[in-house]
Scaffold this motif. Sequence first.
Motif, PDB file in Angstrom:
ATOM      1  N   MET A 178       0.784  -1.265  -0.131  1.00 12.70           N
ATOM      2  CA  MET A 178       0.085   0.017   0.047  1.00 12.70           C
ATOM      3  C   MET A 178       0.766   1.196  -0.190  1.00 12.70           C
ATOM      4  O   MET A 178       0.681   2.085  -0.836  1.00 12.70           O
ATOM      5  N   GLN A 180       3.810   1.354  -1.118  1.00 16.55           N
ATOM      6  CA  GLN A 180       4.609   1.913  -2.478  1.00 16.55           C
ATOM      7  C   GLN A 180       3.447   2.063  -3.758  1.00 16.55           C
ATOM      8  O   GLN A 180       3.680   3.070  -4.536  1.00 16.55           O
ATOM      9  N   ALA A 182       0.831   4.087  -2.812  1.00 12.93           N
ATOM     10  CA  ALA A 182       0.660   5.627  -2.548  1.00 12.93           C
ATOM     11  C   ALA A 182       1.740   6.241  -3.280  1.00 12.93           C
ATOM     12  O   ALA A 182       1.495   7.434  -3.492  1.00 12.93           O
ATOM     13  N   ARG A 183       2.917   5.673  -3.429  1.00 19.13           N
ATOM     14  CA  ARG A 183       3.926   6.435  -4.190  1.00 19.13           C
ATOM     15  C   ARG A 183       3.869   6.254  -5.808  1.00 19.13           C
ATOM     16  O   ARG A 183       4.854   6.379  -6.660  1.00 19.13           O
ATOM     17  N   GLY A 184       2.696   5.624  -6.160  1.00 19.37           N
ATOM     18  CA  GLY A 184       2.671   5.400  -7.641  1.00 19.37           C
ATOM     19  C   GLY A 184       3.114   4.038  -8.207  1.00 19.37           C
ATOM     20  O   GLY A 184       2.947   3.980  -9.454  1.00 19.37           O
ATOM     21  N   VAL A 204      12.427  -5.744  -1.140  1.00 20.37           N
ATOM     22  CA  VAL A 204      13.675  -5.222  -0.404  1.00 20.37           C
ATOM     23  C   VAL A 204      13.271  -4.732   0.753  1.00 20.37           C
ATOM     24  O   VAL A 204      13.729  -5.308   1.949  1.00 20.37           O
ATOM     25  N   PRO A 205      12.188  -4.002   1.122  1.00 15.85           N
ATOM     26  CA  PRO A 205      11.806  -3.813   2.406  1.00 15.85           C
ATOM     27  C   PRO A 205      11.222  -4.760   3.314  1.00 15.85           C
ATOM     28  O   PRO A 205      11.441  -5.038   4.658  1.00 15.85           O
TER      29      PRO A 205
ATOM     30  N   GLN B  51      -6.591   5.826   4.664  1.00 17.93           N
ATOM     31  CA  GLN B  51      -6.372   4.863   3.645  1.00 17.93           C
ATOM     32  C   GLN B  51      -7.459   5.039   2.756  1.00 17.93           C
ATOM     33  O   GLN B  51      -7.215   4.663   1.435  1.00 17.93           O
ATOM     34  N   LEU B  56      -6.848   3.767  -1.487  1.00 17.21           N
ATOM     35  CA  LEU B  56      -5.882   2.331  -1.325  1.00 17.21           C
ATOM     36  C   LEU B  56      -6.911   1.250  -0.919  1.00 17.21           C
ATOM     37  O   LEU B  56      -7.123   0.059  -1.284  1.00 17.21           O
ATOM     38  N   ARG B  82      -3.890   9.067  -6.557  1.00 15.36           N
ATOM     39  CA  ARG B  82      -2.845   8.942  -5.622  1.00 15.36           C
ATOM     40  C   ARG B  82      -1.749   9.890  -5.885  1.00 15.36           C
ATOM     41  O   ARG B  82      -0.890  10.105  -4.992  1.00 15.36           O
ATOM     42  N   LEU B  87       0.010  10.038   0.445  1.00 18.93           N
ATOM     43  CA  LEU B  87      -0.236   9.495   1.916  1.00 18.93           C
ATOM     44  C   LEU B  87       1.169   8.881   2.522  1.00 18.93           C
ATOM     45  O   LEU B  87       1.769   8.172   1.617  1.00 18.93           O
ATOM     46  N   PHE B  89       2.729   6.537   5.362  1.00 18.58           N
ATOM     47  CA  PHE B  89       2.402   5.490   6.210  1.00 18.58           C
ATOM     48  C   PHE B  89       2.879   5.734   7.496  1.00 18.58           C
ATOM     49  O   PHE B  89       3.910   6.578   7.760  1.00 18.58           O
ATOM     50  N   TYR B  94      10.055   2.111   6.631  1.00 12.73           N
ATOM     51  CA  TYR B  94      10.223   0.748   6.445  1.00 12.73           C
ATOM     52  C   TYR B  94       9.788   0.516   4.905  1.00 12.73           C
ATOM     53  O   TYR B  94       9.875  -0.679   4.371  1.00 12.73           O
ATOM     54  N   GLN B  95       9.586   1.482   4.128  1.00 15.87           N
ATOM     55  CA  GLN B  95       9.088   1.261   2.593  1.00 15.87           C
ATOM     56  C   GLN B  95      10.372   1.709   1.681  1.00 15.87           C
ATOM     57  O   GLN B  95      10.506   1.755   0.612  1.00 15.87           O
ATOM     58  N   LEU B  96      11.462   2.181   2.280  1.00 17.83           N
ATOM     59  CA  LEU B  96      12.718   2.472   1.525  1.00 17.83           C
ATOM     60  C   LEU B  96      13.249   1.418   0.929  1.00 17.83           C
ATOM     61  O   LEU B  96      13.428   0.249   1.677  1.00 17.83           O
ATOM     62  N   PHE B  97      13.790   1.335  -0.196  1.00 19.04           N
ATOM     63  CA  PHE B  97      14.209  -0.028  -0.826  1.00 19.04           C
ATOM     64  C   PHE B  97      15.404   0.561  -1.753  1.00 19.04           C
ATOM     65  O   PHE B  97      16.087  -0.533  -2.088  1.00 19.04           O
ATOM     66  N   ASP B 104      15.888   6.713  -4.072  1.00 20.03           N
ATOM     67  CA  ASP B 104      14.720   6.571  -3.448  1.00 20.03           C
ATOM     68  C   ASP B 104      13.459   7.584  -3.448  1.00 20.03           C
ATOM     69  O   ASP B 104      12.322   7.354  -3.787  1.00 20.03           O
ATOM     70  N   PHE B 107      11.665   7.662  -6.847  1.00 20.13           N
ATOM     71  CA  PHE B 107      10.811   6.591  -7.097  1.00 20.13           C
ATOM     72  C   PHE B 107       9.461   7.025  -7.414  1.00 20.13           C
ATOM     73  O   PHE B 107       8.589   6.615  -8.448  1.00 20.13           O
ATOM     74  N   GLY B 108       8.874   8.045  -6.422  1.00 24.45           N
ATOM     75  CA  GLY B 108       7.513   8.417  -6.749  1.00 24.45           C
ATOM     76  C   GLY B 108       7.253   9.182  -8.174  1.00 24.45           C
ATOM     77  O   GLY B 108       6.503   9.032  -8.972  1.00 24.45           O
ATOM     78  N   ASN B 111       7.393   7.099 -11.303  1.00 24.53           N
ATOM     79  CA  ASN B 111       6.188   6.436 -11.577  1.00 24.53           C
ATOM     80  C   ASN B 111       5.205   7.457 -12.121  1.00 24.53           C
ATOM     81  O   ASN B 111       4.216   6.980 -12.620  1.00 24.53           O
ATOM     82  N   PHE B 142      19.549   3.014   4.233  1.00 19.61           N
ATOM     83  CA  PHE B 142      19.341   2.120   5.519  1.00 19.61           C
ATOM     84  C   PHE B 142      20.667   2.462   6.620  1.00 19.61           C
ATOM     85  O   PHE B 142      20.612   2.103   7.735  1.00 19.61           O
ATOM     86  N   MET B 160       6.214  13.929  -5.170  1.00 17.06           N
ATOM     87  CA  MET B 160       5.034  13.852  -6.198  1.00 17.06           C
ATOM     88  C   MET B 160       4.225  14.935  -6.244  1.00 17.06           C
ATOM     89  O   MET B 160       3.333  15.032  -6.724  1.00 17.06           O
TER      90      MET B 160
END
Lengths: 276, 282
Positions: A178, A180, A182-184, A204-205, B51, B56, B82, B87, B89, B94-97, B104, B107-108, B111, B142, B160
């Motif tokens: 969710m 990601q 939200a980031r498109g 990865v996360p 959400q 979502l 979106r 949004l 969270f 924890y969403q960093l990759f 990173d 990324f938005g 997209n 990290f 975004m």
Amino acid sequence: MKNITIGQYYPTDSVIHRLDPRVKLFGTIVFLVSLFLTDHYLGYAVITVCLAAVLKLSKVPFKMLLKGLRGILILLLFSVVFNIFLVPGRELVHIWFLSITAEGIRRAIFLGIRLVYLVIGTSLMTLTTTPTDLADGLEKALRPLNKLHIPVHDITMMMSIALRFIPILMEETDKIMMAQKARGADFETGGLLKRAKALIPLFVPLFVSAIRRAIDLANAMETRCYQGGEGRTKMHPLCYQKRDKRTYCIYAGYLIAIFGINRILVAFQILPFLFA
Amino acid sequence: MAIELQHVSYTYSQDTVYEMHALEDVNLKIGDNECIGIIGHTGSGKSTLIQHMNGLVKATEGAILYNGKNIYDSDFALPSLRRRVGLVFQYPEYQLFESDVFSDVCFGPKNLGLSEDEIRARAKKALEQVGIPESLYDKSPFLLSGGQKRRVAIAGVLAMEPEILILDEPTAGLDPRGRDAILTLIRDLYEKRKITVIFVSHSMEDVARYVERLIVLDHGHVIYDDVPKAVFAHYKELEQIGLRAPQITYAIDRLQAYGLRTSQIVTTVAEAKNAVLEWFAQ
């Protein structure tokens, strides 16, 4: 993801839920053995009746089990279709180079029943037994293997931790997905390569978090002086009750019935007539 | 009118033993350039509510209108929603990759299908806004501290350039300095970029100080939706649902026994200071 019923627990209070986990483990094995020993419709009728009775007693809704079956649908279709066309025997229909035989149909039906019952039977065990109970039961049932220097406790501990983490990681996957989205991020469209690439921001996360959780758990266990199974006592030691002993008797009766039917059918040469 | 929720209800795991009503008949109107706080006890439906706002989660019942269009209509483009409703969270770090901070954040915008220059410009702007220095751009996310990771993750959504920014407990687990930095950033976005900012919080002090409108949730129902002062006037009722007024409100309340008089309820330390000074002056 939500269709996996193996490893899921259905909380309710039933006779089956209250049974000792060892009894259920052993019962599942007895059931699997009976499934593969049986090779005729009468035997499967007996098995079906028994399975239906257990299902009824367990109070697990049939819908839950059907959900679990959805996961093996493709495997099921494959094996049934292959069997119908590839088993040699008395030919019924011939299409181009494929032929359907009576033996093939019979084999396909039996294989289908076996696969479906196999999933239902094992799901029924995990649906009625909490992962902790299951691991406890397994540990106690496999204790004799300790003599062969197999670390039974460690293996069952790993198993119960793995089972315990399935729902947590599934929830985590949902959350990251969710976030990601939200980031498109787009997980649903595009070709195979694009979709596989789209999974990187998810995996990865997820791995990072799984490793983080594992480290946290290891630390938490160590601070509570966990050092393996040696000398460890239980808060609720497993102990056979009257109902457990009765259930073992039922297993014996069940096995005798299955074997008996098998023997009788073979001895009296009824088998060939049944499928003539 | 930016977002309007009409009779929105949401049920988790419908038709199973785990069934749970997270939201029940929620009606809200969220306009342009507002600064809104959402408070509620754990499990009151705050996260589920936000959400819904970018589509979502699909409401079990009810409708959500974005600029007058129902977002559940088949011809509504959810991805564009979106983009406009960002949004962030809970624990967004924890969403960093990616392998470095800058990619990173990219990324938005990537997209969104923007040009390479535009993507880089936006990422840089977002990172500047959250106060991440350029020396950290090519570090692995990290390896950053908790507060820095949080800010990078927020930058990932800011890049975004949403018209509405929603944050789920943006200050959870941060030290006081990190918390103030994030809240100041939120306030800046509202005041300078004129966007609508909504954030979920467990700190009554934070919402009293930073928001202009406060929504209180309890068991999936909106029970108050007003300016913070009006909401905190009901602090007795708030206590019954596991919330409270800011601590300073209670302190001033006690002082009233000694003769302190205030014209309206006091919810921030600055107001309390003025009230006490006036009292001494008399």
